[in-house]
Motif scaffolding. Structure first.
Motif, PDB file in Angstrom:
ATOM      1  N   ILE A  61       0.476  -6.091  -7.781  1.00 53.21           N
ATOM      2  CA  ILE A  61       1.422  -5.988  -8.897  1.00 53.21           C
ATOM      3  C   ILE A  61       1.159  -7.132  -9.869  1.00 53.21           C
ATOM      4  CG2 ILE A  61       3.839  -5.879  -9.586  1.00 53.21           C
ATOM      5  CD1 ILE A  61       3.105  -3.605  -7.765  1.00 53.21           C
ATOM      6  N   ARG A  66       5.485  -6.634 -14.058  1.00 53.59           N
ATOM      7  CA  ARG A  66       5.783  -5.887 -12.828  1.00 53.59           C
ATOM      8  C   ARG A  66       5.124  -4.511 -12.821  1.00 53.59           C
ATOM      9  NH1 ARG A  66      12.192  -7.294 -13.451  1.00 53.59           N
ATOM     10  NH2 ARG A  66      11.969  -9.550 -13.344  1.00 53.59           N
ATOM     11  N   SER A  91       4.295   3.335  -4.738  1.00 49.82           N
ATOM     12  CA  SER A  91       4.929   2.078  -4.333  1.00 49.82           C
ATOM     13  C   SER A  91       6.406   2.072  -4.705  1.00 49.82           C
ATOM     14  CB  SER A  91       4.230   0.891  -5.000  1.00 49.82           C
ATOM     15  OG  SER A  91       4.508   0.873  -6.391  1.00 49.82           O
ATOM     16  N   LYS A  92       7.116   1.126  -4.128  1.00 54.33           N
ATOM     17  CA  LYS A  92       8.543   0.959  -4.425  1.00 54.33           C
ATOM     18  C   LYS A  92       8.761   0.653  -5.902  1.00 54.33           C
ATOM     19  CE  LYS A  92      12.631  -1.400  -2.485  1.00 54.33           C
ATOM     20  NZ  LYS A  92      13.154  -0.315  -1.632  1.00 54.33           N
ATOM     21  N   VAL A  93       7.848  -0.118  -6.508  1.00 57.65           N
ATOM     22  CA  VAL A  93       7.958  -0.412  -7.939  1.00 57.65           C
ATOM     23  C   VAL A  93       7.866   0.872  -8.752  1.00 57.65           C
ATOM     24  CG1 VAL A  93       6.731  -1.460  -9.889  1.00 57.65           C
ATOM     25  CG2 VAL A  93       7.157  -2.802  -7.828  1.00 57.65           C
ATOM     26  N   GLN A  94       6.943   1.760  -8.379  1.00 53.50           N
ATOM     27  CA  GLN A  94       6.782   3.010  -9.129  1.00 53.50           C
ATOM     28  C   GLN A  94       7.990   3.918  -8.969  1.00 53.50           C
ATOM     29  OE1 GLN A  94       2.903   3.303  -7.103  1.00 53.50           O
ATOM     30  NE2 GLN A  94       2.108   4.126  -9.023  1.00 53.50           N
ATOM     31  N   THR A  96      11.023   2.856  -8.421  1.00 53.23           N
ATOM     32  CA  THR A  96      12.084   2.203  -9.192  1.00 53.23           C
ATOM     33  C   THR A  96      11.947   2.503 -10.681  1.00 53.23           C
ATOM     34  OG1 THR A  96      12.225   0.426  -7.547  1.00 53.23           O
ATOM     35  CG2 THR A  96      13.153  -0.021  -9.724  1.00 53.23           C
ATOM     36  N   ASN A  97      10.705   2.651 -11.140  1.00 48.68           N
ATOM     37  CA  ASN A  97      10.459   2.951 -12.552  1.00 48.68           C
ATOM     38  C   ASN A  97      10.520   4.442 -12.864  1.00 48.68           C
ATOM     39  OD1 ASN A  97      10.163   0.261 -13.213  1.00 48.68           O
ATOM     40  ND2 ASN A  97       7.947   0.257 -12.960  1.00 48.68           N
ATOM     41  N   LEU A 165       2.604  -6.504  -3.032  1.00 47.48           N
ATOM     42  CA  LEU A 165       3.830  -5.845  -2.591  1.00 47.48           C
ATOM     43  C   LEU A 165       3.536  -5.155  -1.264  1.00 47.48           C
ATOM     44  CD1 LEU A 165       6.735  -4.788  -3.025  1.00 47.48           C
ATOM     45  CD2 LEU A 165       5.721  -2.855  -4.271  1.00 47.48           C
ATOM     46  N   LEU A 220      10.069  -9.890  -8.402  1.00 49.33           N
ATOM     47  CA  LEU A 220       9.615  -8.625  -8.976  1.00 49.33           C
ATOM     48  C   LEU A 220      10.769  -7.688  -9.319  1.00 49.33           C
ATOM     49  CD1 LEU A 220       6.421  -7.758  -6.876  1.00 49.33           C
ATOM     50  CD2 LEU A 220       6.549  -8.758  -9.166  1.00 49.33           C
ATOM     51  N   LYS A 379      10.597   1.476 -18.845  1.00 44.53           N
ATOM     52  CA  LYS A 379      11.322   2.334 -17.906  1.00 44.53           C
ATOM     53  C   LYS A 379      11.597   3.632 -18.639  1.00 44.53           C
ATOM     54  CE  LYS A 379      15.384   2.705 -14.939  1.00 44.53           C
ATOM     55  NZ  LYS A 379      16.566   2.020 -14.356  1.00 44.53           N
TER      56      LYS A 379
END
Length: 580
Positions: A61, A66, A91-94, A96-97, A165, A220, A379
């Protein structure tokens, strides 16, 4: 030798405090299998997990915005079946977005690391320690191996601008099917099944797996976990806070992200302020919850809130910010349940404060170097939902037998019983989504003598027009269209000065044009490029702001390039004045 910082995660100690039922699943291997005695909800031999049937999803990341810069990879000691059902490499970031949960039946790919992983998910036979986890993922050889497996340059990875991550992955059997999932995916999947996964695999999917890793300090955009480490958690807690660890490197900035109690809004803007209401006991229509927001002397009450036991939902209010910059304190109160936050400090700012100065024909910048184009956090989608409840009737006959004698030693019994409704509340989740899309045109000012729409001489103006669309299945009380656009320019290194746009068409299909330039002879909606700008690409960026949902603001970055070739001086002709 470059050195690594500490891995910012903690392993839960839940198995030290619980004694799950242990038996052997079909095909061998130790697992937590529900046979009605606890440990896995109401699961059967069709629903189980074996100790060490696990892995770790790893994603590189970029820290400042982020953004994932590599495709996630899954490390595991196991050899999962190629036909195992999974949800892709997300991923968790993706998520979340705004990435959606999509079942995937393509071949599941994984990496068996040269050095075996330690135990990650705790069980009575899998006693991993936080020291082992930290030691493994901060080892230089492992980091080099991750660099090789992801195809990301090692020296770049450890330069302080990137983080790893980590997300624990479980390989489970659910309803007889082999599946791979992270904690975040398990929570999203359980939502789709209206609690069906939790009902069968609760000790794994809503305790052991999400609590296998969590953050000691916020990073993050994810908060540190300060909740219980030895009990079950709900989907919202998993999605927001659990099932992740982060490796950061020596030059990484340590400044914590802004507190969740602090937000920033623009002046004269419709915004949505939301909090999360959680409950350990069910909140029913007979005694629904109420949440009150106190904002600038006014109170806004959200009523008739119902939530099942152990769950939560967002509660929000839509309001308009004042026309002058200031700080507004928002107080939030609830009579039932627990609020995620009770006080919010909202900073109201005026964007129209730093327009560029009047450009001069004599301006020079001989030391100019083309700046890197920044990438603001975007976002473009959001999801949220609302609980509702209805009564499920279940009538039970309550017997009340009485003896009636005839005085002669005989008699008979009569049941004077009655029916009672021993029903229960059933809860339904109504999910909503919103997505923001946009496009933009950057063209020479219509008054400039340009020969094409993507090439011009420096010193002339450009027009920037943006068009946005908000798509959603939610009522209007849940959302707003985009309301602001602001452009930044390369001659100012995308900082110092910017231009605000006018929202010329409002609503869910909104359009924006630059505000009229006070230095334009014709009051045109343009930005003048500097006369000294070198030949080559000229790329302004535009941020689309203030499309609000209960799940936060949707925002996009747009950019289009126009080519500078020559300057306006070449259009000037100087000749002696004719005399009579």
């Amino acid at each position: 030798m470059k050195r690594f910082l500490t891995l910012t995660l903690i392993l839960s100690l839940l198995s030290m405090f619980a004694t799950p039922l242990t038996s052997y699943a079909e095909g061998g291997g130790e697992g937590n299998i529900d046979n009605g005695g606890g440990g896995m909800g109401s699961g059967t031999g069709q629903n189980y997990w074996n100790t060490n049937d696990e892995g770790v999803r790893i994603t590189v990341i970029r820290d400042h915005d982020r953004v994932p810069v590599t495709a996630p990879i899954d490390f595991t000691n196991r050899t999962p079946p190629k036909t195992i059902m999974h949800f892709g490499k997300v991923s968790k970031v993706q998520y979340t977005n705004g990435a959606s949960l999509t079942p995937n039946t393509s071949v599941y790919t994984y990496v068996n690391p040269q050095k075996k992983l330690p135990f990650i998910i705790r069980s009575d036979r899998g006693q991993a320690t936080i020291e082992e986890i930290k030691s493994y993922f901060t080892d230089e050889l492992i980091v080099r191996y991750i660099s090789e497996a992801t195809g990301f340059d090692y020296d770049t990875l450890i330069n302080g601008n990137y983080k790893l991550l980590l997300e624990p992955v479980a390989y489970i059997t659910f309803q007889g099917a082999k599946m791979a999932m992270t904690a975040h995916e398990a929570a999203l999947y359980d939502r789709l099944l209206n609690g069906g996964l939790r009902s069968k695999m609760v000790s794994l999917t809503h305790q052991n797996l999400p609590l296998a890793m969590f953050l000691e300090t916020s990073d993050l955009g994810f908060p540190a976990w300060d909740g219980p480490t030895d009990s079950r958690v709900n989907n919202d807690q998993i999605i927001t806070s659990l099932g992740l660890g982060i490796v950061r490197f020596h030059d990484t900035p340590t400044t914590p992200p802004p507190s969740q109690s602090e937000v920033q809004y623009r002046t004269d803007t419709d915004v949505i302020t939301s909090v999360r209401l959680s409950t350990s006991a069910q909140i029913t229509p007979k005694k629904p919850a109420r949440v009150t927001f106190s904002i600038m002397g006014s109170s806004y009450t959200v009523s008739n809130i119902v939530i099942p036991e152990g769950e939560s939902q967002l509660v929000w209010v839509k309001w308009r910010t004042p026309s002058k910059p200031q700080t507004v304190t928002i107080e939030v109160h609830a009579l039932q349940g627990q609020l995620s936050i009770s006080r919010i400090s909202a900073s109201i700012v005026d964007l129209n404060q730093n327009p560029p100065p009047d450009p001069k024909a004599t301006d020079r910048n001989n030391s100019f170097q083309l700046p890197a184009i920044p990438s603001y956090l975007a976002k473009n989608s959001a999801s949220w939902g609302v609980w509702s409840a209805h009564w499920h009737e279940y009538w039970v006959w309550i017997a009340n037998w009485r003896w009636y004698g005839d005085g002669l030693g005989g008699g008979y019994w009569v049941d004077h019983g009655h029916w009672e409704d021993h029903g229960w509340w059933e809860y339904d989740w109504t999910g909503y989504t919103a997505s923001l899309s946009a496009e933009q045109s950057v063209v020479p000012d219509s008054r400039s003598p340009s020969s094409s729409s993507n090439r011009m001489k420096s010193g002339y103006g450009i027009e920037i027009n943006s068009f946005t669309t908000l798509s959603s299945n939610a009522p209007s009380s849940h959302i707003t269209g985009a309301q602001h656009a602001v452009s930044y320019f390369p001659e100012f290194a995308y900082q110092t000065y910017w231009r605000l746009h006018d929202n010329v068409e409002r609503g869910y299909s909104a359009s924006f044009k630059l505000k009229r330039n006070e230095y334009s002879t014709y009051e045109s909606r343009v930005h003048f490029t500097p006369i000294w700008y070198p030949d080559g690409p000229y790329t302004p960026i535009t941020r689309i702001l203030d499309a609000w949902t209960p799940d936060g603001m949707l925002t996009l970055q747009l950019q289009e390039t126009i080519t500078i070739s020559g300057n306006l001086f070449s259009d000037w002709h100087i000749a002696p004045q004719k005399t009579k």
